[in-house]
Design an enzyme around this catalytic site. Structure first.
Site, mmCIF file in Angstrom:
data_model
loop_
_atom_site.group_PDB
_atom_site.id
_atom_site.type_symbol
_atom_site.label_atom_id
_atom_site.label_comp_id
_atom_site.label_asym_id
_atom_site.label_seq_id
_atom_site.Cartn_x
_atom_site.Cartn_y
_atom_site.Cartn_z
ATOM 1 N N ASP A 383 -19.080 -13.122 13.822
ATOM 2 C CA ASP A 383 -18.482 -12.819 12.508
ATOM 3 C C ASP A 383 -19.455 -12.117 11.560
ATOM 4 O OD1 ASP A 383 -16.322 -14.088 13.569
ATOM 5 O OD2 ASP A 383 -16.194 -15.674 12.081
ATOM 6 N N ASP A 404 -16.346 -11.366 17.810
ATOM 7 C CA ASP A 404 -15.490 -10.987 16.669
ATOM 8 C C ASP A 404 -16.327 -10.487 15.498
ATOM 9 O OD1 ASP A 404 -13.527 -12.095 18.319
ATOM 10 O OD2 ASP A 404 -13.496 -13.994 17.240
#
EC number: 3.1.1.11
Length: 561
Positions: A383, A404
């Site tokens: 992230d 991600d």
């Protein structure tokens, strides 16, 4: 201190002022045409479908009649029953046109969000829940701000109809995103509470978004986009902007200087931000001298038009280590968080040093409209870059991460950037993107354009994918980019199971490199190999309305393919 942009902005202002006055009048007329078209279409389809008088074509649960305008408006929403319930009971509903119904829908949504805020405020409990509840309170406050934006701007004639529609869709998409983030921020045992209290407002936000999207399509059918939004409307030399940026040293004209060694006005960025005037239309330039600044920085929502410029992305670095494993919600882990619109950063580095074992740990989070980052580095693991909401642009940046590591639900274009997956925890696989679009009418997505995707180190034994669909309408495109051979030949990874929702929109267009072959890509309905016309939708000008606001930043950009 005078701004380095003053002379250029003044010249552009003089050149465009006459045209803006004309456009203002044309835009007001055009909005009226859109409203009229909505009434006509509603009347025609309502009458044809029900063979009744155009005044009343439907009844609500109480047996009350519903006007053709309400019928036409509610028929395009995802939550029709909720729409008929709220708009059908509006005062003088039968005499309201679609624009008035839209505004009423937004006002009702604001009232529902306010109820939710009160419910959250009265449910504060233990310290852990208080952290997430306070995060929710902040997110719902942002929701109301964006809903209010739609009310104050929907009658503003200083923009073209397409620009107006894009603004409204952006703010409503963001309002939906903030509510969804609130629920996801809560601890698992508190999520049912959050979902129940936000159910009404979430559905009403979706309905308002559907209505304005529908009106925008009507505007397109009248060719209003072609008439009002042409290259002649914005007479800006993008290359001149590039020259100014290269020739002007913003550090020499900074309003505030930050230096760890005491040679500036302040030693921390947080302290410098306290001097930024609230909601200022004038740029405030903060020069951050070289050094590593161990602080978590937040550019508050009232801090407009801030520029943070450093000595280089590897020299002026903001470093933090907040993370989920140690008890901080993802939304609060960012080393550097931006909520003030019109923000720009140049030659800066943003790092989260928590490490892969700490899972979600954000380096940079952006939740502000019309933001630009030029020659910056975002460095973390999971992230890394949280492109949370609103319209964002990244040029010649470096993004480093694992899982991600470019995620969120903004409308973002990354152009001429280096995207560098790194070695994850043992047993993990890398996923570059995780886009969070939850509604088909949102105008959000991640567009990776003319970038270079290569490994940071040897990743031959690590599976690396272009992305995975975080939500049902996840939207991500990769265009004209170089893809190194370490990219898994399937290209994309399911979020769960062995497939993805048919409703996602994943696109690839004219990529090069050994990882660009589409021969063995996943066979998903939502994966498309785009035509030039389809790909152009995700370029700077149409996707983030960049032709309207990026020239003033002086950040170089390519408006089309």
């Amino acid at each position: 201190m005078s701004s380095p942009y003053g002379k250029v902005d003044e010249r552009e202002h003089v050149r465009l002022e006459a045209r803006r006055k004309t456009r203002k009048n044309i835009a007001i007329i055009a909005v009226s045409l859109v409203i009229l078209a909505g009434i006509v279409i509603g009347a025609v389809f309502g009458t044809m479908a029900h063979k009744k008088s155009p005044e009343t074509v439907e009844t609500n649960n109480n047996g009350d009649s519903i006007s053709v305008s309400v019928k036409a408006v509610c028929d395009v929403t995802l939550h029709k029953e909720k729409c008929f319930e709220t708009l059908g009971s509006a005062p003088n509903a039968s005499s309201l046109n679609p624009e008035e119904l839209f505004r009423y829908a937004v006002k009702i949504t604001i009232a529902e969000v306010s109820k939710a805020i009160n419910a959250f405020s009265s449910s504060l409990g233990d310290e852990k829940n208080n952290i997430t509840m306070n995060a929710c309170a902040e997110l719902l406050d942002l929701t109301i701000d964006n809903l209010n934006n739609t009310l104050t701007s929907s009658s503003n004639g200083d923009v073209t109809v397409p620009e107006l529609v894009d603004d409204l869709r952006t703010w409503l998409s963001s309002a939906g995103t903030y509510q969804r983030t609130c629920v996801e921020t809560l601890a698992p045992d508190m999520r049912p509470f959050g979902e129940s209290h936000l159910k009404n407002s979430t559905e009403l936000t979706s309905n308002a978004l559907a209505i304005i999207t529908w009106l925008g399509k009507i505007a397109d059918s009248f060719k209003l986009r072609r008439r009002l939004l042409t290259t002649a409307d914005v007479e800006v030399d993008f290359h001149a902007g590039r020259r100014l940026l290269q020739s002007t040293d913003l550090r020499k004209v900074a309003d505030i200087v930050v230096a760890k060694d005491g040679s500036g006005k302040y030693r921390t960025i947080k302290r410098a931000l306290q001097d930024v005037p609230e909601k200022s239309e004038k740029r405030t330039i903060i020069y951050v001298k070289k050094g590593v600044y161990f602080e978590n920085v937040k550019v508050e929502k009232k801090m407009w038009n801030v520029i943070v410029v450093g000595d280089g992305e590897s020299k002026s670095i903001v470093s933090g280590r907040l993370n989920v494993i140690d008890g901080t919600p993802t939304f609060k882990t960012a080393t550097f968080a931006v909520f003030g619109k019109g923000f720009m950063a140049r030659d800066m580095g943003f790092i989260n040093t928590a490490g892969p074992s700490k899972h979600q740990a954000v380096a940079l989070m952006v939740s502000a409209d019309l933001t630009a980052f030029y020659r910056c580095t975002m460095n973390a693991y999971q992230d890394t870059l949280y492109v949370h909401a609103q319209r964002q642009f990244y040029r010649e940046c470096t993004i480093i991460g694992t899982v991600d590591f470019i995620f969120g639900n903004s409308a973002s274009v990354l152009q001429s950037c280096r995207i560098l997956p790194r070695r994850p925890m043992k047993g993990q696989q890398n996923t570059i993107t995780a886009q969070g679009r939850t509604d088909p009418n949102m105008n959000t997505g991640i567009s990776i354009h003319r970038c270079n995707i290569s490994p940071l180190g040897d990743l031959t034994d690590v599976m690396t994918f272009l992305g995975r669909p975080w939500k049902n309408f996840s939207t991500t495109v990769i265009m004209d980019s170089y893809l190194h051979g370490f990219i898994d030949r399937k290209g994309w990874l399911p979020w769960t199971g062995d497939s993805a929702p048919d409703t996602i929109f994943y696109g690839e267009y004219k990529n090069t490199g050994p990882g660009a072959s589409t021969k063995n890509r996943v066979k998903w309905k939502g994966l498309r190999f785009l035509s030039t016309k389809e790909a152009n939708r995700f370029t700077v000008k149409p996707f983030i309305d960049g032709g309207r606001w990026l020239p003033a930043t002086k950040v170089p950009f390519r408006s089309g393919l």
